[in-house]
Design a protein around this motif. Structure first.
Motif, PDB file in Angstrom:
ATOM      1  N   GLU A  74       0.752  -1.263   0.050  1.00 47.59           N
ATOM      2  CA  GLU A  74      -0.034  -0.035  -0.091  1.00 47.59           C
ATOM      3  C   GLU A  74       0.840   1.304   0.007  1.00 47.59           C
ATOM      4  O   GLU A  74       0.395   2.339  -0.724  1.00 47.59           O
ATOM      5  N   ASP A  75       1.948   0.958   0.559  1.00 51.52           N
ATOM      6  CA  ASP A  75       2.826   2.566   0.836  1.00 51.52           C
ATOM      7  C   ASP A  75       3.982   2.582  -0.301  1.00 51.52           C
ATOM      8  O   ASP A  75       4.880   3.006  -0.150  1.00 51.52           O
ATOM      9  N   GLY A  76       3.881   1.419  -1.376  1.00 50.12           N
ATOM     10  CA  GLY A  76       4.927   1.375  -2.502  1.00 50.12           C
ATOM     11  C   GLY A  76       5.249   2.753  -3.115  1.00 50.12           C
ATOM     12  O   GLY A  76       6.263   3.068  -3.309  1.00 50.12           O
ATOM     13  N   TRP A  77       4.138   3.446  -3.350  1.00 49.70           N
ATOM     14  CA  TRP A  77       4.371   4.691  -4.042  1.00 49.70           C
ATOM     15  C   TRP A  77       4.971   5.652  -3.064  1.00 49.70           C
ATOM     16  O   TRP A  77       5.677   6.659  -3.613  1.00 49.70           O
ATOM     17  N   LYS A  78       4.889   5.629  -1.813  1.00 52.55           N
ATOM     18  CA  LYS A  78       5.653   6.595  -1.060  1.00 52.55           C
ATOM     19  C   LYS A  78       7.133   6.209  -0.776  1.00 52.55           C
ATOM     20  O   LYS A  78       7.882   7.065  -0.938  1.00 52.55           O
ATOM     21  N   ILE A  79       7.545   4.877  -0.920  1.00 53.49           N
ATOM     22  CA  ILE A  79       8.894   4.227  -0.854  1.00 53.49           C
ATOM     23  C   ILE A  79       9.287   4.559  -2.268  1.00 53.49           C
ATOM     24  O   ILE A  79      10.718   4.877  -2.386  1.00 53.49           O
ATOM     25  N   GLN A  80       8.587   4.552  -3.515  1.00 57.14           N
ATOM     26  CA  GLN A  80       9.207   4.999  -4.577  1.00 57.14           C
ATOM     27  C   GLN A  80       9.551   6.685  -4.759  1.00 57.14           C
ATOM     28  O   GLN A  80      10.625   6.875  -5.056  1.00 57.14           O
ATOM     29  N   GLU A  81       8.631   7.346  -4.151  1.00 59.95           N
ATOM     30  CA  GLU A  81       9.066   8.810  -3.991  1.00 59.95           C
ATOM     31  C   GLU A  81      10.297   9.048  -2.939  1.00 59.95           C
ATOM     32  O   GLU A  81      11.277   9.666  -3.468  1.00 59.95           O
ATOM     33  N   ALA A  82      10.445   8.318  -2.017  1.00 61.20           N
ATOM     34  CA  ALA A  82      11.508   8.258  -1.282  1.00 61.20           C
ATOM     35  C   ALA A  82      12.844   7.718  -1.957  1.00 61.20           C
ATOM     36  O   ALA A  82      13.814   8.576  -1.843  1.00 61.20           O
ATOM     37  N   LEU A  83      12.943   6.741  -2.758  1.00 64.99           N
ATOM     38  CA  LEU A  83      14.096   6.419  -3.622  1.00 64.99           C
ATOM     39  C   LEU A  83      14.392   7.664  -4.306  1.00 64.99           C
ATOM     40  O   LEU A  83      15.471   7.717  -4.721  1.00 64.99           O
ATOM     41  N   GLY A  84      13.497   8.158  -4.891  1.00 63.47           N
ATOM     42  CA  GLY A  84      13.571   9.471  -5.836  1.00 63.47           C
ATOM     43  C   GLY A  84      14.368  10.448  -5.038  1.00 63.47           C
ATOM     44  O   GLY A  84      15.348  11.151  -5.486  1.00 63.47           O
ATOM     45  N   GLU A  85      14.073  10.572  -3.638  1.00 62.20           N
ATOM     46  CA  GLU A  85      14.766  11.807  -2.969  1.00 62.20           C
ATOM     47  C   GLU A  85      16.232  11.390  -2.732  1.00 62.20           C
ATOM     48  O   GLU A  85      17.383  11.954  -2.755  1.00 62.20           O
ATOM     49  N   ILE A  86      16.383   9.750  -2.235  1.00 62.43           N
ATOM     50  CA  ILE A  86      17.720   9.479  -1.860  1.00 62.43           C
ATOM     51  C   ILE A  86      18.585   9.088  -3.217  1.00 62.43           C
ATOM     52  O   ILE A  86      19.824   9.539  -2.925  1.00 62.43           O
ATOM     53  N   VAL A  87      18.296   8.443  -4.077  1.00 63.52           N
ATOM     54  CA  VAL A  87      19.253   8.180  -5.417  1.00 63.52           C
ATOM     55  C   VAL A  87      18.981   9.163  -6.634  1.00 63.52           C
ATOM     56  O   VAL A  87      19.587   9.007  -7.514  1.00 63.52           O
ATOM     57  N   GLY A  88      17.754   9.630  -6.632  1.00 59.92           N
ATOM     58  CA  GLY A  88      17.520  10.840  -7.976  1.00 59.92           C
ATOM     59  C   GLY A  88      16.721  10.110  -8.939  1.00 59.92           C
ATOM     60  O   GLY A  88      16.763  10.623  -9.858  1.00 59.92           O
ATOM     61  N   ARG A  89      16.494   8.789  -8.583  1.00 58.55           N
ATOM     62  CA  ARG A  89      15.659   8.398  -9.729  1.00 58.55           C
ATOM     63  C   ARG A  89      14.333   7.695  -8.981  1.00 58.55           C
ATOM     64  O   ARG A  89      14.598   6.922  -7.848  1.00 58.55           O
ATOM     65  N   ARG A  90      13.229   7.694  -9.586  1.00 63.49           N
ATOM     66  CA  ARG A  90      11.970   6.917  -9.063  1.00 63.49           C
ATOM     67  C   ARG A  90      11.844   5.719  -9.856  1.00 63.49           C
ATOM     68  O   ARG A  90      10.922   4.938  -9.584  1.00 63.49           O
ATOM     69  N   THR A  91      12.494   5.454 -10.750  1.00 61.32           N
ATOM     70  CA  THR A  91      12.217   4.116 -11.671  1.00 61.32           C
ATOM     71  C   THR A  91      12.772   2.922 -10.952  1.00 61.32           C
ATOM     72  O   THR A  91      13.599   2.933  -9.861  1.00 61.32           O
ATOM     73  N   VAL A  92      12.291   1.541 -11.287  1.00 59.84           N
ATOM     74  CA  VAL A  92      12.404   0.451 -10.853  1.00 59.84           C
ATOM     75  C   VAL A  92      13.164  -0.351 -11.838  1.00 59.84           C
ATOM     76  O   VAL A  92      12.800  -0.327 -12.945  1.00 59.84           O
ATOM     77  N   PRO A  93      14.269  -1.460 -11.504  1.00 59.28           N
ATOM     78  CA  PRO A  93      14.555  -1.721 -10.198  1.00 59.28           C
ATOM     79  C   PRO A  93      15.622  -0.519  -9.613  1.00 59.28           C
ATOM     80  O   PRO A  93      16.041   0.240 -10.548  1.00 59.28           O
TER      81      PRO A  93
END
Length: 131
Positions: A74-93
């Protein structure tokens, strides 16, 4: 609009901003804690062919990554946003090795094919197939 109504709306706006900041912070904390707790972490989506390709690299190396399937949370989109903040990319993997960001699918395959991934994992690898 009364003064009381305006004050109520202001309180709601402040609470909304506070909740948004808190949720974003907790997602960043989740990513950082997960990455520091496992030697191999892949933030993935179960249906993504690039994610499957990155996971196949570790299967080839007989290494089991800790995989977070963002589309199954359920919080996957929030984690994806956090990845964007941390590594500068929202893409997976997004792949992490020993707490360090390796990158996405192409980065992972390139590190595998060059032998750099095996070095990062502290293993010897006889590269068998192109992925």
């Amino acid at each position: 609009m009364t003064t009381r109504s305006a004050a109520f709306i202001l309180v709601l706006l402040v609470l909304t901003v506070f909740i948004s900041i808190t949720e974003a912070s907790s997602s960043v904390d989740f990513v950082k804690k997960t990455v520091s707790s496992h030697s191999i972490v892949i933030f993935s989506k179960s249906y993504c062919p690039y994610c499957k390709r990155a996971k196949a690299v570790f299967k080839e190396l007989n290494k089991k990554p800790y995989v977070i399937e963002l589309d199954e949370r359920e919080d996957g989109w929030k984690i994806q946003e956090a990845l964007g903040e941390i590594v500068g990319r929202r893409t997976v993997p997004q792949v992490f090795i020993n707490g360090k960001h390796l990158g996405g699918s192409d980065d992972t395959v390139e590190a595998y094919e060059s032998g750099e991934l095996a070095k990062l994992l502290g293993i010897t690898s006889s590269h068998k197939t192109d992925l």
